[in-house]
Design an enzyme around this catalytic site. Sequence first.
Site, PDB file in Angstrom:
ATOM      1  N   ASN A 126      -3.153 -10.443   7.389  1.00 33.53           N
ATOM      2  CA  ASN A 126      -2.931  -9.166   8.091  1.00 33.53           C
ATOM      3  C   ASN A 126      -4.163  -8.497   8.693  1.00 33.53           C
ATOM      4  O   ASN A 126      -4.212  -7.267   8.811  1.00 33.53           O
ATOM      5  CB  ASN A 126      -2.219  -8.171   7.145  1.00 33.53           C
ATOM      6  CG  ASN A 126      -0.820  -8.640   6.796  1.00 33.53           C
ATOM      7  OD1 ASN A 126      -0.324  -9.587   7.397  1.00 33.53           O
ATOM      8  ND2 ASN A 126      -0.184  -8.005   5.843  1.00 33.53           N
ATOM      9  N   TYR A 153      -7.425  -8.204   7.730  1.00 32.44           N
ATOM     10  CA  TYR A 153      -8.523  -7.608   6.966  1.00 32.44           C
ATOM     11  C   TYR A 153      -9.680  -8.606   6.841  1.00 32.44           C
ATOM     12  O   TYR A 153      -9.640  -9.679   7.422  1.00 32.44           O
ATOM     13  CB  TYR A 153      -7.988  -7.068   5.629  1.00 32.44           C
ATOM     14  CG  TYR A 153      -6.921  -6.017   5.899  1.00 32.44           C
ATOM     15  CD1 TYR A 153      -7.271  -4.809   6.491  1.00 32.44           C
ATOM     16  CD2 TYR A 153      -5.574  -6.265   5.674  1.00 32.44           C
ATOM     17  CE1 TYR A 153      -6.303  -3.852   6.818  1.00 32.44           C
ATOM     18  CE2 TYR A 153      -4.600  -5.323   5.990  1.00 32.44           C
ATOM     19  CZ  TYR A 153      -4.976  -4.123   6.568  1.00 32.44           C
ATOM     20  OH  TYR A 153      -4.020  -3.195   6.918  1.00 32.44           O
ATOM     21  N   HIS A 195      -6.608 -10.724  -0.636  1.00 29.04           N
ATOM     22  CA  HIS A 195      -5.849 -10.409   0.589  1.00 29.04           C
ATOM     23  C   HIS A 195      -6.612 -10.980   1.791  1.00 29.04           C
ATOM     24  O   HIS A 195      -7.568 -10.388   2.266  1.00 29.04           O
ATOM     25  CB  HIS A 195      -5.712  -8.900   0.700  1.00 29.04           C
ATOM     26  CG  HIS A 195      -4.749  -8.445   1.757  1.00 29.04           C
ATOM     27  ND1 HIS A 195      -4.082  -9.318   2.607  1.00 29.04           N
ATOM     28  CD2 HIS A 195      -4.324  -7.198   2.100  1.00 29.04           C
ATOM     29  CE1 HIS A 195      -3.299  -8.611   3.427  1.00 29.04           C
ATOM     30  NE2 HIS A 195      -3.433  -7.332   3.141  1.00 29.04           N
ATOM     31  N   THR A 229       0.843  -1.189   0.000  1.00 30.83           N
ATOM     32  CA  THR A 229       0.000   0.000   0.000  1.00 30.83           C
ATOM     33  C   THR A 229       0.879   1.240   0.000  1.00 30.83           C
ATOM     34  O   THR A 229       1.830   1.319   0.775  1.00 30.83           O
ATOM     35  CB  THR A 229      -0.893  -0.040   1.253  1.00 30.83           C
ATOM     36  OG1 THR A 229      -1.820  -1.121   1.073  1.00 30.83           O
ATOM     37  CG2 THR A 229      -1.653   1.248   1.471  1.00 30.83           C
ATOM     38  N   ASN A 252      -2.810  -5.817  13.152  1.00 31.41           N
ATOM     39  CA  ASN A 252      -4.179  -5.285  13.227  1.00 31.41           C
ATOM     40  C   ASN A 252      -4.977  -5.894  14.379  1.00 31.41           C
ATOM     41  O   ASN A 252      -6.173  -6.156  14.253  1.00 31.41           O
ATOM     42  CB  ASN A 252      -4.933  -5.475  11.893  1.00 31.41           C
ATOM     43  CG  ASN A 252      -4.685  -4.330  10.932  1.00 31.41           C
ATOM     44  OD1 ASN A 252      -4.488  -3.188  11.357  1.00 31.41           O
ATOM     45  ND2 ASN A 252      -4.694  -4.628   9.642  1.00 31.41           N
TER      46      ASN A 252
END
Length: 358
Positions: A179, A181, A176, A26, A236
């Site tokens: 991590n 999400y 994805h 990102t 996260n």
Amino acid sequence: MPDTIFTPWKLGRVELANRVVMAPMTRNRADVAGVLPDSAIDYYRQRAGAGLIVSEATQPSAAGQGYPGTPGIHTDEQQAQWARIADAVHEAGGRLFVQLMHTGRIGHPSLLPEGCEVLAPSAVRADLEVTTADGETVPCPEPRAMTTDEITTIVHDYASAAARAVAAGADGIEIHAANGYLPHQFLSPGTNERTDEYGGSPAGRARFLVEVARACADAIGADRVGIRISPGGQFNDMRDRDNEDTYLTLVDELAGDGFAYLHTLRGRTSTLHEELRRRWPTTYVVNTGYMGSSELDEVTPIVEDGVADLVSVGRLFISNPDLVERWRLGLERSTWDEDTFYTGGDTGYTDYPSATSR
Ligand SMILES: Cc1cc2nc3c(=O)[nH]c(=O)nc-3n(C[C@H](O)[C@H](O)[C@H](O)COP(=O)(O)O)c2cc1C
């Protein structure tokens, strides 16, 4: 140094020039409409010496955006810019998969269309701070648990985004599911407290990702779909420990469908990774994922010993656009400047020089 890493690899229906993947990163340079700037065309072209580029995380729908400045692939304008990027990468001899990311509970309503809420598998708040559309730093809001109709809509959104990516000329997409999400939030018991068919057991927790992967495969072909996971990952505010059964169930469920690849962030539990690798029948990609360096001496044995077919490398590609050539020629690598990872503009983006004439 053995040189398997510099040899070609057949990934689904495309041939990669070497075994090095530029990991998804990102960079927050898109405008408020989720369209990448023209400098992104140069940025990706400069890095096309990677066997495969996995793009920065890209929202499959406006409702999936969790950060300011991330691109989308759900409007014609966004798709047109991805087409220019895909063309540039191909002209330079590279390959491109677009990473699709719905952020789920990580986000803020100010980033979403009017009336949209932050949705997640369950109403479990992430204990961290997020950035609003105005650039303020605030506590992450508590998400609302999705209805099954909302889940169905999101699954469709992924499939239409996948279709747009391929229509733009990308070689495929990566889901994805790492991590912290949305797909990871479904996989992990710490964030998935559902008692319906999308939770409650390894198969239940894996169901959302399986549906997303199959919907994308129906749209563009399974051999154009990769999946990224981070078993045990804590990023996260995830609590994904003791969840091996979910990942094994996931892999067993997907193994027969001919997906392009499984891309794992290697955690400390290497026995799980060995088992995932053993059970996964197509291309296996490993990212050493902050656990060590991604330098040549670290990644060479991964490919040489068959731990994975491909290795993905993140930050070194930010500061060394021609990383693979530098490795091949034994040239010095530059270090990256963390301060410009997410700041916008060309500094720290397209201004890292190549050491070679690529
Ligand atoms: C600036 C930056 C942005 C990142 N963005 C993403 C992303 O969009 N999607 C993703 O799956 N991982 C993302 N990551 C993680 C990287 O893909 C990679 O796993 C991580 O950088 C570790 O690899 P490295 O040690 O080679 O850099 C990001 C990492 C960095 C440094």
